[in-house]
Enzyme design. Structure first.
Site, PDB file in Angstrom:
ATOM      1  N   SER A   1      -1.920  49.746  40.743  1.00  0.00           N
ATOM      2  CA  SER A   1      -1.608  48.976  39.541  1.00  0.00           C
ATOM      3  C   SER A   1      -2.005  49.786  38.318  1.00  0.00           C
ATOM      4  CB  SER A   1      -2.356  47.644  39.565  1.00  0.00           C
ATOM      5  OG  SER A   1      -2.168  46.946  38.358  1.00  0.00           O
TER       6      SER A   1
ATOM      7  N   GLY B   1      -1.614  48.681  35.130  1.00  0.00           N
ATOM      8  CA  GLY B   1      -1.663  47.776  33.994  1.00  0.00           C
ATOM      9  C   GLY B   1      -0.284  47.559  33.391  1.00  0.00           C
TER      10      GLY B   1
ATOM     11  N   GLY C   1       2.990  49.196  34.883  1.00  0.00           N
ATOM     12  CA  GLY C   1       3.619  48.791  36.134  1.00  0.00           C
ATOM     13  C   GLY C   1       2.880  49.271  37.363  1.00  0.00           C
TER      14      GLY C   1
ATOM     15  N   GLY D   1      -2.897  41.139  38.470  1.00  0.00           N
ATOM     16  CA  GLY D   1      -2.936  41.934  39.693  1.00  0.00           C
ATOM     17  C   GLY D   1      -2.814  41.084  40.943  1.00  0.00           C
ATOM     18  N   ASP D   2      -3.366  39.869  40.904  1.00  0.00           N
ATOM     19  CA  ASP D   2      -3.255  38.966  42.042  1.00  0.00           C
ATOM     20  C   ASP D   2      -1.804  38.537  42.255  1.00  0.00           C
ATOM     21  OD1 ASP D   2      -6.022  39.171  42.057  1.00  0.00           O
ATOM     22  OD2 ASP D   2      -6.268  37.359  40.836  1.00  0.00           O
TER      23      ASP D   2
END
Length: 309
Positions: free
Chosen positions: A217, A219, A222, A248-249
């Protein structure tokens, strides 16, 4: 059924203030409480996508009861949390309404006894039976062995259940050696694991450490993926502004749901990026803006990534 594991569940409390200033008193304009922890957020998004999901981990004390009451009120989510004598932690997010920035305060979690850890391992093994995939998410509460995720990965692999690992630090270092199907570190966790701050090189290094696929990830930039089928970069059409808690989840939920639907990697990554961005636009973690998600999904760019030198 998709199984999500949150060993350090939480009662998430979100405060909204007009402007957050150090050393000042603030009037809170809005308070939201809901079940939290990374795997719980993943489960809520999976359920919203139409996937039956079971949540396991630990719950104890008054906050643990509040977490379980919240899960009982969430359609599509089954509560299989294991009771403990300690008290489930709280996390507090303070959202600055002027800037959109969020300040996060995370408690450590209850101390888990050896007997409670053994009870969880037995419950986890039983839950793997009907599972089509499992996500192991978040930090470890005190008392849980640092190699816990490595053991849980091996148990899932022995049961033939695809497993995604989303954690950091030493639990990630040990867990990746157990050969999970997917790991999803953020850029900082990936750099800490590999010692490299060049994302593509780092994802390839992480694969060599044991993971079948690594999805990093980045941020607002992408996702970057290194998989047995190839390497891709998936980017949103534009940077979105809002509350990034839980983004992120939601990416994990996108990857898991697409895995369960046997979608190819580019489609998995597009879904994960669109869900992540749509979550930033939602007021609290574990939710996403459904209309924005549909629009973003059609605009995500997924392109092959060249091999690092």
């Amino acid at each position: 059924m998709i199984l999500t594991v949150t060993l350090n569940t939480a009662l998430d409390i979100t405060y909204r203030v007009r402007s957050l200033r150090p050393h000042a008193s603030h009037r809170v304009s809005e308070v939201v409480e809901r079940p939290g922890g990374k795997g719980v957020n993943v489960a809520r998004v999976l359920a919203a996508l139409g996937h039956p999901v079971t949540v396991t981990g630990f719950a104890g004390g008054g906050t643990g009861r509040a977490v379980q009451e919240g899960l009982a009120a969430t359609p599509g989510v089954v509560d299989a949390l294991v009771p403990v004598t300690g008290t489930t932690r709280r996390t507090v997010a303070v959202v600055d309404a002027t800037t959109g920035d969020t300040t996060q305060l995370n408690e450590p979690g209850p101390v888990i006894t050896p007997a409670e850890w053994s009870a969880f391992q037995e419950a986890y093994t039983d839950l793997l039976g009907p599972a089509s995939a499992v996500a192991l998410c978040g930090s470890l509460p005190p008392g849980v062995p640092v190699g816990a995720y490595a053991g849980l990965v091996r148990t899932a692999r022995a049961a033939g259940v695809p497993v995604l690992l989303d954690t950091g630090g030493e639990p990630l270092r040990r867990g990746i050696a157990a050969r999970p199907d997917i790991v999803k570190p953020n850029a900082g966790e990936l750099a800490e694991l590999t010692g490299s701050h060049e994302p593509l090189r780092a994802t390839q290094d992480a694969r060599r450490r044991g993971a079948a696929a690594v999805v990093a990830s980045l941020g607002p930039l992408g996702l970057l993926a290194a998989t047995p089928e190839g390497r891709w970069r998936a980017t949103p059409p534009a940077r979105v502004h809002g509350n990034p808690t839980g983004a992120g989840d939601s990416a994990v939920a996108g990857l898991l749901s697409a895995l369960a639907e046997n979608l190819p990697w580019p489609d998995r990554l597009a879904r994960a990026v669109a869900l992540s961005a749509a979550t930033v636009l939602a007021p609290v973690a574990g939710e996403f803006d459904a209309r924005a998600y549909d629009e973003l999904l059609a605009q995500v760019t997924v392109s092959p990534e060249v091999t690092a030198a």
